[in-house]
Design a protein around this motif. Structure first.
Motif, PDB file in Angstrom:
ATOM      1  N   ASP A  61      -1.385  -0.925   3.747  1.00  0.00           N
ATOM      2  CA  ASP A  61      -2.247  -1.658   4.678  1.00  0.00           C
ATOM      3  C   ASP A  61      -2.216  -1.046   6.081  1.00  0.00           C
ATOM      4  OD1 ASP A  61       0.207  -2.487   5.716  1.00  0.00           O
ATOM      5  OD2 ASP A  61      -0.023  -4.570   5.093  1.00  0.00           O
ATOM      6  N   GLY A  62      -1.541   0.096   6.228  1.00  0.00           N
ATOM      7  CA  GLY A  62      -1.428   0.762   7.518  1.00  0.00           C
ATOM      8  C   GLY A  62      -0.104   0.513   8.215  1.00  0.00           C
ATOM      9  N   SER A  63       0.512  -0.643   7.948  1.00  0.00           N
ATOM     10  CA  SER A  63       1.813  -0.970   8.535  1.00  0.00           C
ATOM     11  C   SER A  63       2.940  -0.825   7.522  1.00  0.00           C
ATOM     12  CB  SER A  63       1.800  -2.406   9.055  1.00  0.00           C
ATOM     13  OG  SER A  63       0.826  -2.555  10.058  1.00  0.00           O
ATOM     14  N   PHE A  64       2.633  -1.128   6.268  1.00  0.00           N
ATOM     15  CA  PHE A  64       3.606  -1.047   5.181  1.00  0.00           C
ATOM     16  C   PHE A  64       2.931  -0.473   3.943  1.00  0.00           C
ATOM     17  CE2 PHE A  64       4.986  -4.548   7.863  1.00  0.00           C
ATOM     18  CZ  PHE A  64       6.322  -4.244   8.063  1.00  0.00           C
ATOM     19  N   ALA A  65       3.742   0.108   3.071  1.00  0.00           N
ATOM     20  CA  ALA A  65       3.277   0.545   1.755  1.00  0.00           C
ATOM     21  C   ALA A  65       4.021  -0.297   0.719  1.00  0.00           C
ATOM     22  CB  ALA A  65       3.557   2.024   1.539  1.00  0.00           C
ATOM     23  N   TYR A  66       3.355  -0.558  -0.401  1.00  0.00           N
ATOM     24  CA  TYR A  66       3.880  -1.438  -1.444  1.00  0.00           C
ATOM     25  C   TYR A  66       3.861  -0.680  -2.763  1.00  0.00           C
ATOM     26  CZ  TYR A  66       2.508  -4.362   2.401  1.00  0.00           C
ATOM     27  OH  TYR A  66       2.346  -4.867   3.661  1.00  0.00           O
ATOM     28  N   VAL A  67       4.995  -0.716  -3.476  1.00  0.00           N
ATOM     29  CA  VAL A  67       5.159   0.081  -4.685  1.00  0.00           C
ATOM     30  C   VAL A  67       5.555  -0.811  -5.852  1.00  0.00           C
ATOM     31  CG1 VAL A  67       6.471   1.961  -5.754  1.00  0.00           C
ATOM     32  CG2 VAL A  67       5.881   2.081  -3.327  1.00  0.00           C
ATOM     33  N   CYS A 122       0.882  -2.495 -10.766  1.00  0.00           N
ATOM     34  CA  CYS A 122       0.054  -2.297  -9.585  1.00  0.00           C
ATOM     35  C   CYS A 122       0.617  -3.175  -8.475  1.00  0.00           C
ATOM     36  CB  CYS A 122      -1.390  -2.695  -9.900  1.00  0.00           C
ATOM     37  SG  CYS A 122      -2.540  -2.566  -8.525  1.00  0.00           S
ATOM     38  N   ALA A 123       0.486  -2.729  -7.248  1.00  0.00           N
ATOM     39  CA  ALA A 123       0.825  -3.536  -6.072  1.00  0.00           C
ATOM     40  C   ALA A 123      -0.345  -3.368  -5.113  1.00  0.00           C
ATOM     41  CB  ALA A 123       2.137  -3.072  -5.444  1.00  0.00           C
ATOM     42  N   TYR A 124      -1.347  -4.216  -5.289  1.00  0.00           N
ATOM     43  CA  TYR A 124      -2.578  -4.107  -4.507  1.00  0.00           C
ATOM     44  C   TYR A 124      -2.482  -4.994  -3.271  1.00  0.00           C
ATOM     45  CZ  TYR A 124      -7.365  -4.574  -2.976  1.00  0.00           C
ATOM     46  OH  TYR A 124      -8.486  -4.589  -2.202  1.00  0.00           O
ATOM     47  N   VAL A 125      -2.687  -4.411  -2.107  1.00  0.00           N
ATOM     48  CA  VAL A 125      -2.609  -5.187  -0.868  1.00  0.00           C
ATOM     49  C   VAL A 125      -4.020  -5.518  -0.382  1.00  0.00           C
ATOM     50  CG1 VAL A 125      -2.436  -3.132   0.615  1.00  0.00           C
ATOM     51  CG2 VAL A 125      -1.605  -5.338   1.446  1.00  0.00           C
ATOM     52  N   HIS A 126      -4.183  -6.758   0.022  1.00  0.00           N
ATOM     53  CA  HIS A 126      -5.436  -7.232   0.604  1.00  0.00           C
ATOM     54  C   HIS A 126      -5.136  -7.722   2.018  1.00  0.00           C
ATOM     55  CE1 HIS A 126      -9.213  -9.309   1.222  1.00  0.00           C
ATOM     56  NE2 HIS A 126      -8.531 -10.374   1.582  1.00  0.00           N
ATOM     57  N   VAL A 127      -5.897  -7.221   2.985  1.00  0.00           N
ATOM     58  CA  VAL A 127      -5.754  -7.657   4.372  1.00  0.00           C
ATOM     59  C   VAL A 127      -6.908  -8.611   4.672  1.00  0.00           C
ATOM     60  CG1 VAL A 127      -5.625  -6.939   6.787  1.00  0.00           C
ATOM     61  CG2 VAL A 127      -4.687  -5.459   4.994  1.00  0.00           C
ATOM     62  N   ASP A 128      -6.566  -9.838   5.079  1.00  0.00           N
ATOM     63  CA  ASP A 128      -7.612 -10.834   5.343  1.00  0.00           C
ATOM     64  C   ASP A 128      -8.219 -10.649   6.738  1.00  0.00           C
ATOM     65  OD1 ASP A 128      -5.992 -12.218   7.256  1.00  0.00           O
ATOM     66  OD2 ASP A 128      -5.125 -13.460   5.687  1.00  0.00           O
ATOM     67  N   ASP A 129      -9.210 -11.466   7.060  1.00  0.00           N
ATOM     68  CA  ASP A 129      -9.926 -11.359   8.330  1.00  0.00           C
ATOM     69  C   ASP A 129      -9.040 -11.592   9.558  1.00  0.00           C
ATOM     70  OD1 ASP A 129     -12.240 -10.808   6.959  1.00  0.00           O
ATOM     71  OD2 ASP A 129     -12.973 -12.869   7.008  1.00  0.00           O
ATOM     72  N   LEU A 130      -7.917 -12.269   9.369  1.00  0.00           N
ATOM     73  CA  LEU A 130      -7.008 -12.544  10.480  1.00  0.00           C
ATOM     74  C   LEU A 130      -5.891 -11.507  10.580  1.00  0.00           C
ATOM     75  CD1 LEU A 130      -6.748 -16.416  10.033  1.00  0.00           C
ATOM     76  CD2 LEU A 130      -8.230 -15.132  11.599  1.00  0.00           C
ATOM     77  N   GLY A 131      -5.920 -10.500   9.698  1.00  0.00           N
ATOM     78  CA  GLY A 131      -4.924  -9.441   9.739  1.00  0.00           C
ATOM     79  C   GLY A 131      -3.696  -9.692   8.884  1.00  0.00           C
ATOM     80  N   GLY A 132      -3.660 -10.828   8.179  1.00  0.00           N
ATOM     81  CA  GLY A 132      -2.535 -11.103   7.289  1.00  0.00           C
ATOM     82  C   GLY A 132      -2.684 -10.356   5.977  1.00  0.00           C
ATOM     83  N   SER A 133      -1.581  -9.951   5.395  1.00  0.00           N
ATOM     84  CA  SER A 133      -1.616  -9.204   4.137  1.00  0.00           C
ATOM     85  C   SER A 133      -1.038 -10.022   2.990  1.00  0.00           C
ATOM     86  CB  SER A 133      -0.824  -7.901   4.266  1.00  0.00           C
ATOM     87  OG  SER A 133      -1.457  -7.009   5.155  1.00  0.00           O
TER      88      SER A 133
END
Length: 170
Positions: A61-67, A122-133
């Motif tokens: 998400d730009g701040s963290f990576a998820y594996v 899979c570790a899929y990250v979604h960033v919402d409109d408020l910036g929360g992941s």
């Protein structure tokens, strides 16, 4: 790919799908690679140990990576450093620790022997409109998708009370 890579740099991340890393059983690795867009050359920037063996998917998400670690039943969180490289793992969660049974026990015997435990793939990250992941982790062994909120300040994966049940064998 890091969506917030430093200006002018293309950074990609790779999960190293192995059962041991640097001689340590039950661990995989993750690599940070810089791509020279002009030449196509790849430069290895860093490599980090990833808990759980057979790391199979990585998202950022730009701040963290998820594996996701397919055979290890874990999802791991890595901070992205200022130069785009991944730092050491800052949190790790075992997917079945939050929602109970996995594998053949959860499937009621369907396809017995194939899914003897958790298999997050899979570790899929979604960033919402408020910036929360939120990280979505499908588990082939339990036929569920686990959800984790990201606490960026504490550098932790926070399990959601709910999981999404999917059809057996999907």
């Amino acid at each position: 790919r890091n969506p917030k890579a430093p200006e002018g740099r293309t950074i990609i991340y790779a999960a190293m799908e192995v059962e041991q890393f640097e001689g340590e059983q039950g661990c995989s690795g993750v690599a940070t690679v810089e791509v020279n867009i002009s030449t196509g050359d790849l430069t290895l920037v860093s490599v980090q140990k990833s808990p759980g063996h057979v790391a199979c998917h990585i998202s950022c998400d730009g701040s963290f990576a998820y594996v996701a670690a397919y055979m290890g039943g874990t999802v791991n969180m890595f901070p992205v450093l200022g130069d785009g490289a991944l730092g050491p793992c800052c949190d790790s969660a075992i997917v079945t620790a939050f929602n109970g049974k996995a594998g053949d026990e959860a499937r009621g015997g369907l396809d017995a022997g194939r899914q003897d435990g958790p298999h997050p793939h899979c570790a899929y990250v979604h960033v919402d409109d408020l910036g929360g992941s939120t990280v979505y982790v499908p588990d082939l062994g339990a036929d569920k998708v686990y959800l984790f909120k990201v606490d960026g300040v504490a550098k932790k994966l926070v399990p959601e009370a709910q999981s999404i049940e999917v059809a057996v064998g999907t």
